[in-house]
Design a protein around this motif. Structure first.
Motif, PDB file in Angstrom:
ATOM      1  N   ARG A 424     -10.850 -55.044 -28.707  1.00 21.32           N
ATOM      2  CA  ARG A 424     -10.652 -54.177 -29.678  1.00 21.32           C
ATOM      3  C   ARG A 424      -9.736 -54.631 -30.813  1.00 21.32           C
ATOM      4  O   ARG A 424      -8.877 -55.011 -30.636  1.00 21.32           O
ATOM      5  CB  ARG A 424     -10.043 -53.129 -28.944  1.00 21.32           C
ATOM      6  CG  ARG A 424     -11.080 -52.381 -27.970  1.00 21.32           C
ATOM      7  CD  ARG A 424     -10.468 -51.213 -27.171  1.00 21.32           C
ATOM      8  NE  ARG A 424      -9.328 -50.911 -26.618  1.00 21.32           N
ATOM      9  CZ  ARG A 424      -8.966 -50.601 -25.570  1.00 21.32           C
ATOM     10  NH1 ARG A 424      -9.842 -49.847 -24.626  1.00 21.32           N
ATOM     11  NH2 ARG A 424      -7.766 -50.650 -24.925  1.00 21.32           N
ATOM     12  N   TYR A 425     -10.286 -54.565 -32.191  1.00 22.79           N
ATOM     13  CA  TYR A 425      -9.459 -55.019 -33.232  1.00 22.79           C
ATOM     14  C   TYR A 425      -9.051 -53.884 -34.079  1.00 22.79           C
ATOM     15  O   TYR A 425     -10.106 -53.216 -34.924  1.00 22.79           O
ATOM     16  CB  TYR A 425     -10.479 -56.005 -33.995  1.00 22.79           C
ATOM     17  CG  TYR A 425     -10.832 -57.323 -33.122  1.00 22.79           C
ATOM     18  CD1 TYR A 425     -10.204 -58.309 -32.687  1.00 22.79           C
ATOM     19  CD2 TYR A 425     -12.195 -57.239 -32.341  1.00 22.79           C
ATOM     20  CE1 TYR A 425     -10.524 -59.555 -32.279  1.00 22.79           C
ATOM     21  CE2 TYR A 425     -12.775 -58.098 -31.679  1.00 22.79           C
ATOM     22  CZ  TYR A 425     -11.832 -59.364 -31.563  1.00 22.79           C
ATOM     23  OH  TYR A 425     -12.386 -60.539 -30.646  1.00 22.79           O
ATOM     24  N   ILE A 426      -7.820 -53.643 -34.314  1.00 19.97           N
ATOM     25  CA  ILE A 426      -7.572 -52.322 -34.870  1.00 19.97           C
ATOM     26  C   ILE A 426      -6.871 -52.719 -36.194  1.00 19.97           C
ATOM     27  O   ILE A 426      -6.011 -53.496 -36.313  1.00 19.97           O
ATOM     28  CB  ILE A 426      -6.456 -51.657 -33.887  1.00 19.97           C
ATOM     29  CG1 ILE A 426      -6.652 -51.467 -32.686  1.00 19.97           C
ATOM     30  CG2 ILE A 426      -5.516 -50.834 -34.644  1.00 19.97           C
ATOM     31  CD1 ILE A 426      -5.912 -51.577 -31.523  1.00 19.97           C
ATOM     32  N   ASN A 427      -7.359 -52.118 -37.254  1.00 20.43           N
ATOM     33  CA  ASN A 427      -7.196 -52.429 -38.545  1.00 20.43           C
ATOM     34  C   ASN A 427      -6.062 -51.735 -39.096  1.00 20.43           C
ATOM     35  O   ASN A 427      -5.637 -50.612 -38.626  1.00 20.43           O
ATOM     36  CB  ASN A 427      -8.239 -52.192 -39.523  1.00 20.43           C
ATOM     37  CG  ASN A 427      -8.284 -52.592 -40.825  1.00 20.43           C
ATOM     38  OD1 ASN A 427      -8.072 -53.657 -41.150  1.00 20.43           O
ATOM     39  ND2 ASN A 427      -8.249 -51.639 -41.888  1.00 20.43           N
ATOM     40  N   THR A 428      -5.332 -52.403 -40.051  1.00 19.19           N
ATOM     41  CA  THR A 428      -4.081 -51.944 -40.492  1.00 19.19           C
ATOM     42  C   THR A 428      -3.820 -51.586 -41.806  1.00 19.19           C
ATOM     43  O   THR A 428      -2.985 -51.044 -42.423  1.00 19.19           O
ATOM     44  CB  THR A 428      -2.688 -52.944 -40.334  1.00 19.19           C
ATOM     45  OG1 THR A 428      -3.099 -54.196 -40.966  1.00 19.19           O
ATOM     46  CG2 THR A 428      -2.678 -53.249 -39.164  1.00 19.19           C
TER      47      THR A 428
END
Length: 513
Positions: A424-428
């Motif tokens: 899971r790649y969580i954007n900032t």
């Protein structure tokens, strides 16, 4: 940045003490001093009453370290022990003894029959009651204490994580955790800081480096990764001096219907602005003049039908497909999508009505090429995978869906999360101004344009989400939240790319008066 699970945090602590030849109490001292330094740098000895609430585990031990250093530096400190159990951690006891050596005012012990501490709105609360190890709801009297602390309106700083929050599951009740103004998290932030159900428990957060073993941090494989500039810039593919437009892919953008031609226009423009060498827009006849006039850089093919898409027969050799923007879900359009999926082998970015059509006709999901990308917002996602009870269940169900069909799912939101192969790649990047019509169409176009340039599907998704959000961050500095529109995102894409290579220069130190 890797987001560690609580089990990985514990392992990192263990390896750090082992490899650095220190005691666990030394690591606790290091963590507490980091928070003390953060506070001291900002307060510079200001005499504001500070109320530190310590549990009886390691989080409470951190609180005692902070209290000790604040006391020795002359701050007005009130220390409380929230005595919720008969068990105490070893390092808590070490620091309980140490604080007795710096003050005659021993910590006030709060039990079930506690007297509510007097705290003024201008005071400061430091929350060090529970850490990441909590596995059940706090006792009722502890919850009463939480409610009292919140009622004071004092600034609340949480140590590592707001007390009561779990790292790996949802709260049983919204009142079961402290609501912090600021959280100082050790080494990495926590996943719950980025989820819709739990982000509000800390208004802001910051990571403090406490020197966890670098080899461990470098090698550990995590399920969750926080995506910022450093994670994206390494994916960037520079262009060759003698390259031509054919080297950067031909994107076929399919969508639009009567009254909804803006969506496919935005997506097509974004695809070009993201770097696609060629873009052809396949649209119903009613949109021909709109596309040709508003986007001269794109080529246009039209469906036999005037107002909607009823078949998809393109004459071009395309490398990637972006589909669904403003497309509608008419029965003829569903049939056109099914026939196209049966014939198409190119990777796809499926947005909006393309996702809605898959939701209503789930047998078509098997026809979607592997490693294609779906970009639903939460409403579209519910139609696709069904209801969920909390964000953790949502992520688990999306992971199962992704693995079952070998598809990438981009869950659009304040922190857009890209899910693929148990990662899971969580954007900032991004901001509330992007909650505007057409923003999602731009995202689909950006990702499609990147895929056409031979970025892998997962890199295109991660990079596209980041650049899209960064464009919004650059645009909102000029427009404000309310006036940001989707076209502004496209206009700022170039600056978003350039920002990847700008050096982050710290502000100059303030001159002493």
């Amino acid at each position: 940045m890797k987001l560690l699970s609580k089990e990985q945090v514990y392992e990192g602590d263990r390896l750090t003490t082992e490899r650095q030849g220190i005691l666990s109490s030394d690591l606790m001292e290091r963590a507490g001093i980091q928070i003390f330094n953060w506070i001291h740098d900002r307060m510079q000895g200001a005499q504001v009453p500070i109320h530190i609430f310590c549990g009886i585990g390691n989080n409470g031990g951190d609180g005692l370290v902070i209290a000790r250093h604040l006391i020795t530096h002359g701050y007005e400190v009130n220390t409380y022990i929230v005595n919720y159990s008969e068990k105490r951690s070893k390092d808590f006891l070490v620091n309980y003894d140490r604080i007795k050596g710096v003050t005659k005012e021993w910590p006030i012990v709060l039990n079930e029959e506690f007297t509510k501490p007097e705290i003024a709105p201008q005071d400061i609360i430091i929350d060090a009651v529970f850490g990441i190890g909590i596995n059940r709801p706090p006792a009722d009297w502890v919850l009463d204490l939480f409610r009292h602390l919140e009622s004071t309106k004092a600034f609340t700083l949480s140590v590592d994580i707001p007390s009561g929050l779990y790292t790996d599951r949802a709260l049983e009740d919204a009142s079961h955790a402290i609501r912090a103004n600021y959280t100082l998290s050790f080494q990495t932030p926590k996943l719950v800081f980025f989820l819709k159900d739990t982000y509000s428990y800390t208004v802001q957060w910051e990571v403090l480096d406490i020197g966890i073993d670098r080899q461990y941090l470098g090698n550990v494989e995590t399920k969750d990764e926080l995506i910022g500039k450093n994670e994206v810039v390494v994916k960037y593919q520079p262009r060759d001096k003698y390259a031509h437009k054919g080297d950067y892919g031909h994107a076929l953008m399919i969508g639009g219907s009567y009254g909804k031609m803006g969506a496919i226009t935005l997506a097509s423009r974004a695809s070009l602005q993201a770097g696609a060498g060629l873009v052809t827009s396949y649209i119903p006849q009613c949109g021909y003049n709109i596309l040709q006039n508003s986007l001269p850089e794109a080529m246009v093919e039209t469906d036999p039908h005037t107002n909607r898409i009823t078949e998809i027969k393109s004459s071009i050799n395309f490398d990637v497909v972006g589909i669904g923007m403003g497309m509608g879900t008419h029965a003829e359009t569903v049939g056109a999508l099914r026939t196209f999926l049966e014939q198409n082998k190119a990777p796809m970015v499926m947005d909006a009505d393309a996702v809605n059509m898959l939701s209503k006709n789930q047998s078509m999901i098997d026809l979607v090429p592997k490693n294609s990308i779906l970009t639903p917002h939460r409403g579209e996602l519910r139609r696709l995978i069904g209801e969920w009870s909390d964000d953790f269940e949502m992520l688990e169900r999306v992971t199962q869906f992704s693995n079952k069909y070998s598809l990438i799912v981009v869950i659009k939101g304040a922190h857009t999360i890209t899910v693929f192969e148990d990662k899971r790649y969580i954007n900032t990047t991004g901001n509330p101004g992007m909650a505007t019509a057409g923003s999602g169409d731009v995202l689909s176009g950006v990702i499609t344009g990147l895929m056409g340039q031979n970025y892998s599907a997962i890199d295109a998704a991660i990079m596209g989400v980041y650049l899209h959000g960064k464009s919004g961050d650059l645009a909102v500095e000029k427009t404000g939240y309310q006036s940001l529109i989707a076209g502004d995102l496209i206009y700022h894409l170039g600056a978003s790319f350039l920002s990847l290579f700008e050096q982050d220069v710290p502000p100059p130190p303030e001159e002493e008066s």
